[in-house]
Write a protein that holds these residues in place. Structure first.
Motif, PDB file in Angstrom:
ATOM      1  N   ARG A   9       8.986   5.469  -5.164  1.00 58.35           N
ATOM      2  CA  ARG A   9       8.030   4.676  -4.383  1.00 58.35           C
ATOM      3  C   ARG A   9       8.243   3.180  -4.631  1.00 58.35           C
ATOM      4  O   ARG A   9       8.149   2.366  -3.709  1.00 58.35           O
ATOM      5  N   GLN A  10       8.521   2.833  -5.882  1.00 57.15           N
ATOM      6  CA  GLN A  10       8.753   1.416  -6.185  1.00 57.15           C
ATOM      7  C   GLN A  10      10.007   0.919  -5.461  1.00 57.15           C
ATOM      8  O   GLN A  10      10.022  -0.164  -4.875  1.00 57.15           O
ATOM      9  N   HIS A  11      11.053   1.764  -5.497  1.00 60.38           N
ATOM     10  CA  HIS A  11      12.301   1.384  -4.840  1.00 60.38           C
ATOM     11  C   HIS A  11      12.081   1.172  -3.333  1.00 60.38           C
ATOM     12  O   HIS A  11      12.503   0.160  -2.762  1.00 60.38           O
ATOM     13  N   GLY A  16       0.850  -1.198   0.000  1.00 62.02           N
ATOM     14  CA  GLY A  16       0.000   0.000   0.000  1.00 62.02           C
ATOM     15  C   GLY A  16       0.879   1.238   0.000  1.00 62.02           C
ATOM     16  O   GLY A  16       2.111   1.148  -0.055  1.00 62.02           O
ATOM     17  N   GLY A  17       0.270   2.397   0.061  1.00 64.99           N
ATOM     18  CA  GLY A  17       1.028   3.650   0.158  1.00 64.99           C
ATOM     19  C   GLY A  17       1.640   4.100  -1.157  1.00 64.99           C
ATOM     20  O   GLY A  17       1.496   5.240  -1.559  1.00 64.99           O
ATOM     21  N   SER A  18       2.318   3.192  -1.841  1.00 64.29           N
ATOM     22  CA  SER A  18       3.011   3.545  -3.085  1.00 64.29           C
ATOM     23  C   SER A  18       2.125   3.350  -4.305  1.00 64.29           C
ATOM     24  O   SER A  18       2.449   3.822  -5.388  1.00 64.29           O
ATOM     25  N   VAL A  19       1.033   2.637  -4.139  1.00 64.58           N
ATOM     26  CA  VAL A  19       0.205   2.248  -5.289  1.00 64.58           C
ATOM     27  C   VAL A  19      -1.213   2.811  -5.151  1.00 64.58           C
ATOM     28  O   VAL A  19      -1.640   3.171  -4.062  1.00 64.58           O
ATOM     29  N   ASP A  43       2.562   8.916  -8.407  1.00 62.85           N
ATOM     30  CA  ASP A  43       3.623   9.840  -8.783  1.00 62.85           C
ATOM     31  C   ASP A  43       3.139  11.235  -8.395  1.00 62.85           C
ATOM     32  O   ASP A  43       2.279  11.807  -9.063  1.00 62.85           O
ATOM     33  N   ASP A  44       3.607  11.763  -7.270  1.00 59.13           N
ATOM     34  CA  ASP A  44       3.153  13.094  -6.845  1.00 59.13           C
ATOM     35  C   ASP A  44       4.281  13.786  -6.092  1.00 59.13           C
ATOM     36  O   ASP A  44       5.412  13.303  -6.081  1.00 59.13           O
ATOM     37  N   ASP A  45       3.953  14.936  -5.470  1.00 60.84           N
ATOM     38  CA  ASP A  45       5.046  15.705  -4.856  1.00 60.84           C
ATOM     39  C   ASP A  45       5.616  15.041  -3.607  1.00 60.84           C
ATOM     40  O   ASP A  45       6.641  15.467  -3.089  1.00 60.84           O
ATOM     41  N   ARG A  46       5.002  13.968  -3.139  1.00 61.70           N
ATOM     42  CA  ARG A  46       5.598  13.241  -2.002  1.00 61.70           C
ATOM     43  C   ARG A  46       6.594  12.192  -2.470  1.00 61.70           C
ATOM     44  O   ARG A  46       7.442  11.745  -1.698  1.00 61.70           O
ATOM     45  N   GLY A  47       6.490  11.773  -3.714  1.00 57.60           N
ATOM     46  CA  GLY A  47       7.440  10.774  -4.209  1.00 57.60           C
ATOM     47  C   GLY A  47       7.126  10.357  -5.629  1.00 57.60           C
ATOM     48  O   GLY A  47       5.955  10.166  -5.968  1.00 57.60           O
ATOM     49  N   SER A  48       8.171  10.216  -6.438  1.00 52.36           N
ATOM     50  CA  SER A  48       7.971   9.771  -7.824  1.00 52.36           C
ATOM     51  C   SER A  48       7.648   8.279  -7.816  1.00 52.36           C
ATOM     52  O   SER A  48       7.883   7.581  -6.827  1.00 52.36           O
ATOM     53  N   LYS A  49       7.151   7.782  -8.928  1.00 58.65           N
ATOM     54  CA  LYS A  49       6.818   6.357  -8.960  1.00 58.65           C
ATOM     55  C   LYS A  49       8.072   5.490  -8.858  1.00 58.65           C
ATOM     56  O   LYS A  49       8.056   4.430  -8.241  1.00 58.65           O
ATOM     57  N   THR A  50       9.187   5.975  -9.419  1.00 60.25           N
ATOM     58  CA  THR A  50      10.437   5.194  -9.334  1.00 60.25           C
ATOM     59  C   THR A  50      10.888   5.096  -7.874  1.00 60.25           C
ATOM     60  O   THR A  50      11.274   4.027  -7.396  1.00 60.25           O
TER      61      THR A  50
END
Ligand SMILES: Cc1cc2nc3c(=O)[nH]c(=O)nc-3n(C[C@H](O)[C@H](O)[C@H](O)COP(=O)(O)OP(=O)(O)OC[C@H]3O[C@@H](n4cnc5c(N)ncnc54)[C@H](O)[C@@H]3O)c2cc1C
Length: 284
Positions: free
Chosen positions: A259-261, A211-214, A250-257
């Motif tokens: 978040r995935q990492h 969760g959180g990243s997706v 993908d937002d100002d808290r973290g890019s998708k790359t």
């Protein structure tokens, strides 16, 4: 905050007393989100407190948690000792935000609000929970936790439907070891990644509730403890139902790359922590 648009406040004692549901009606559970921002579309609040749906029950059918169970009650409850997986539920409470919030917010409120940062949604996915939902006429139906949330702040609930309870079967995962990992950019910020790991030492099976990243919680599972390469492969487009570019936020808290990492880092930490000492191997 005051909700200036609200004209009617209902406090039904039974579900059947709620009739004639309108598009501008809204269920009120703990109210920690509802009263935290303007809700111009809401004219009627239907308070769930008197419905008496706050049970935590241990039966031969497993664990049942009423929708209006105050989250903090899960910390105080005496679960059967071998239900190690309840540690993940406790993690979902402790990692939500604050002491003040968890003493008011409900389990159902967190699940139905369906923020990407929901702490309960990935936990319920990892524990293979199912949700009992009541239609306005009282007819129940069941949905697997993984199929409930479809996007941030979007669920399968139709107008007037309500989450009645969460059920976790004893045959599934209650005896698995679990841990809850969450990462946020600032200490008070919403999570950018959450991983709930469930591990079954006798078979070495592993389930990750993500969760959180997706945009909506996901399940990634392995029939044995994954290697680092297998963990990375699990994020390939072929392995995940939706194409990767659409899945990660993908937002100002973290890019998708990013978040995935971070999600992969939390998965490694989760399984390393749970498997330590169970098979004599050191990982990652
Ligand atoms: C400072 C702060 C930090 C927060 N951090 C987080 C966070 O990290 N992660 C997170 O997920 N949330 C967070 N929240 C949002 C919110 O407080 C929590 O999600 C909380 O768990 C919501 O529960 P509640 O009982 O207060 O829900 P409410 O505010 O009462 O309701 C939330 C929504 O769910 C609906 N609803 C509630 N129960 C049901 C039900 N049984 N059936 C159908 N619909 C229902 C309501 O109609 C409403 O739309 C935060 C809020 C604040 C103020």
């Amino acid at each position: 905050m005051d909700l200036h648009s609200v004209e009617t406040y209902l406090r039904p004692q039974t579900f059947s007393a709620v009739s004639g549901w309108q598009p501008d009606w809204n269920w009120l559970a703990g109210g920690t989100w509802l009263f935290n921002e303007a809700q111009p579309q809401v004219k009627t609040l239907v308070d769930m407190q008197q419905l008496d749906w706050s049970e935590i029950e241990v039966t031969s059918a497993g664990l049942s948690i009423g929708a209006t169970c105050i989250q903090n009650d899960l910390l105080a409850f005496s679960f059967p000792e071998d239900w190690k997986a309840t540690e993940a539920l406790k993690g979902a409470v402790k990692e939500l935000a604050s002491f003040k919030l968890s003493h008011t917010a409900t389990v159902g409120g967190n699940i139905c609000l369906a923020l990407s940062a929901s702490t309960f949604a990935p936990t319920m996915v990892a524990l293979q929970a199912r949700y009992e939902i009541w239609r306005p006429n009282g007819d129940p139906y069941f949905v697997e936790a993984i199929n409930f949330q479809t996007a941030p702040k979007q669920t399968i609930l139709q107008a007037g439907e309500v989450l009645r309870r969460v059920q976790i079967s004893p045959d599934n995962l209650l005896q698995w070891r679990t841990c809850f990992k969450r990462m946020a950019v600032g200490t008070a910020g919403l999570a950018i990644a959450i991983v709930v790991t469930a591990y079954h030492p006798p078979t070495q099976r592993v389930r990750f509730g993500i969760g959180g990243s997706v945009k909506a919680p996901r399940l990634i599972e392995f029939s044995a403890i994954p290697t680092e390469k297998q963990l990375a492969e699990a994020f390939s487009e072929a392995s995940l139902a939706a194409p990767l570019k659409e899945l990660f936020l993908d937002d100002d808290r973290g890019s998708k790359t990013y978040r995935q990492h971070i999600t992969q880092v939390l998965m490694k930490r989760g399984i390393a922590e749970l498997s330590a000492g169970t098979d004599g191997k050191r990982r990652y």
